[in-house]
Write an enzyme that holds these catalytic residues in place. Structure first.
Site, short mmCIF file in Angstrom:
data_model
loop_
_atom_site.label_atom_id
_atom_site.label_comp_id
_atom_site.label_asym_id
_atom_site.label_seq_id
_atom_site.Cartn_x
_atom_site.Cartn_y
_atom_site.Cartn_z
CD GLU A 268 -18.69 8.49 -34.36
OE1 GLU A 268 -17.69 7.77 -34.19
OE2 GLU A 268 -19.76 8.34 -33.73
CG HIS A 271 -14.53 7.43 -31.28
ND1 HIS A 271 -14.20 6.79 -30.12
CD2 HIS A 271 -15.88 7.62 -31.23
CE1 HIS A 271 -15.30 6.59 -29.39
NE2 HIS A 271 -16.32 7.11 -30.03
ZN ZN Z 1 -18.32 7.08 -29.29
#
Ligand code: ZN
Length: 506
Positions: A268, A271
């Protein structure tokens, strides 16, 4: 309105729309992390009103009129300018939005919400009959949407294009077939290797407080800015960009599964690094948003697998982890690195290692294509699933909960979405290879930097090649400029082969 004024009006309109959208993102984050259960009904009302408002703004006829005028200016503009990119992307979004009749959009949203609820209820008992009518309705509505939107060659293209602009079934099929051809023999070699990981290493006792502390330390080390973001626990990990200066990640901790929380957090954070690297000045316009799901996933997978599962990374972090976890005292670096790269066929995609993961995606891509091409009916999915599972991974699911009913995507209407996961892996390998080449020393050069705790050069390279551009270029063009190569499976296979030959002593 002259063209420039139309452009300025479109820009102001888009920024306001994105600001409303960011309020929705915050509501979603809150719902997944903090909201008390009794707040559910009011939250549904809030989300409903904002979603309706967004739809009205996106299909506002004034947007179409302003676009007609702004387009007149395009010939005089540099094809790579912000103006050109924004008009191109606004047009794309507007065309798609107005081609879908409001009744169809409402029916699809409702079917997806009901489908997800039905899936959650039916999955624990593998109750296919309770879920099937919802899935049939979703497939029917999304086919109807494909017809309304229009497509290059076949209905699947219209759905895929929403998540990965420019890609079609025909453009992906040869790439994915090449990947499958080479993945299966590599997997067999790894499974037959004499050296195998100690699988108990990561299921020892890892106290939650120490896990949280190590995750914070690691995501900060790779470049996550806590002044412009936060990390919280949740049931289903995700990353969300609320707006400039506010990007949030979530992860799920398990006291007896170190990898779940740690690699979830790094994924995450990958991202989030992308989101934090998009210039805030462009917020609300195409140049200020991520370009596609595949490119987004390339950032998360690059940091999760190529960085955080590398030997160099653990040369730096294992001593730090040892300070926090008694169960890691005296564990050898090589044994730990092998354990975090444990490869074995499994039933559940989200738990799969990086070698078998794409086989799970290929399975779903094949079934989705068959559904959209009318060669497979939803009611026949369980049998087709099991057959593909045996062919690709040599496993037979004991029940539907661990088989065809394991993913939320189809229940939520997300057809054409799965290929973006594999695109993410392929793009990640291409970017990692190019970064190693340009920063010097290739993969070994990067590994040495990770061992010294130095992640800034890699992040800087990704910022410059990917993050700052937002959607200025379409995904394939962005990747071509960043890597100097066309989309393919070759870099990914080179990466896997070199890494696993060394790790498993092949
Ligand atoms: Zn992902």
């Amino acid at each position: 309105m002259p063209p420039r004024e139309s452009y300025d009006w479109l820009r102001a309109h888009a920024v306001e729309t994105a600001t409303i959208g960011s309020a929705l993102a915050l509501l979603h984050w809150d719902q997944s992390t903090k909201m008390p259960p009794a707040g559910h009904a009011h939250r549904t009302a809030q989300v409903g009103i904002l979603t309706k408002l967004l739809h009205e703004r996106r299909t506002d006829p004034r947007v179409g009129e302003a676009l007609d005028k702004a387009r007149a200016e395009l010939l005089r503009e540099d094809p790579e300018s912000e103006f050109t990119a924004n008009v191109r992307e606004w047009q794309r979004a507007y065309d798609r939005a107005v081609r879908i009749p409001t009744e169809l959009a409402v029916a699809t949203a409702r079917a997806a919400a009901e489908g997800e609820t039905a899936w959650k209820r039916a999955r624990p008992d593998s109750d296919w009959q309770a879920f099937l009518p919802h899935l049939e309705e979703i497939v029917r509505l999304r086919r109807e949407e494909a017809e309304a939107v229009g497509y290059a060659n076949e209905p699947y293209d219209a759905l895929l294009d929403e998540y990965e602009p420019g890609e079609t079934a025909a453009s992906l099929e040869p790439v994915l077939a090449g990947l499958r051809r080479e993945l299966v023999p590599l997997l067999e070699r790894i499974l037959g290797a004499p050296r195998q990981p100690d699988r108990t290493l990561l299921t020892r006792h890892y106290p939650l407080g120490c896990q949280r502390a190590l995750c914070r330390e690691a995501v900060a080390a790779i470049g996550f800015d806590f002044e412009a973001g936060r990390i919280d626990p949740t049931a289903h990990p995700f990353s969300t960009r609320i707006g400039p200066g506010d990007v949030r990640i979530t992860t799920r901790y398990n006291e007896h599964a170190f990898g779940e929380g740690f690699f979830g957090a790094i994924h995450e954070a990958g991202h989030a690094l992308y989101s934090q690297g998009i210039p805030g000045a462009h917020f609300g316009t195409p140049c200020g948003v991520s370009v596609s799901l595949g490119v987004h996933e390339s950032q998360s997978r690059l940091w999760e697998n190529m960085v955080a599962r590398s030997r160099g990374f653990w040369r730096h972090f294992l001593p730090r982890a040892e300070e926090r976890f008694d169960c890691l005292r005296g564990v050898e670096l090589d044994a730990f690195v092998l354990a975090v790269n444990d490869v074995r066929p499994s039933l559940i995609r989200v738990e799969a290692d990086e070698v078998t993961y794409n086989l799970h995606v290929l399975l779903r891509f094949g079934l989705e294509l068959a559904l959209l091409r009318g060669r497979l009916e939803p009611r026949d999915l369980p049998g087709a699933w099991d057959e593909s599972m045996r062919a690709l991974l040599g496993l037979t699911p004991p029940d539907l909960a661990d088989g065809v009913m394991q993913d939320v995507h189809w229940s939520a209407g997300l057809l054409g979405y799965f290929p973006t996961y594999t695109l993410g892996n392929l793009y990640a390998a291409q970017l990692f290879e190019a970064a190693g080449r340009e920063l010097g020393g290739g993969p070994q050069g990067l590994d040495e930097r990770f061992a010294a705790g130095d992640f800034a050069p890699l992040l800087g390279w990704l910022r410059e090649k990917v993050h700052v551009h937002g959607s200025r270029f379409v995904p394939r063009e962005l990747m071509r400029r960043a890597t100097g190569a066309e989309l393919g499976h070759e870099a990914f296979m080179r990466y896997l082969t070199a890494k696993y030959e060394a790790l498993y002593g092949l």
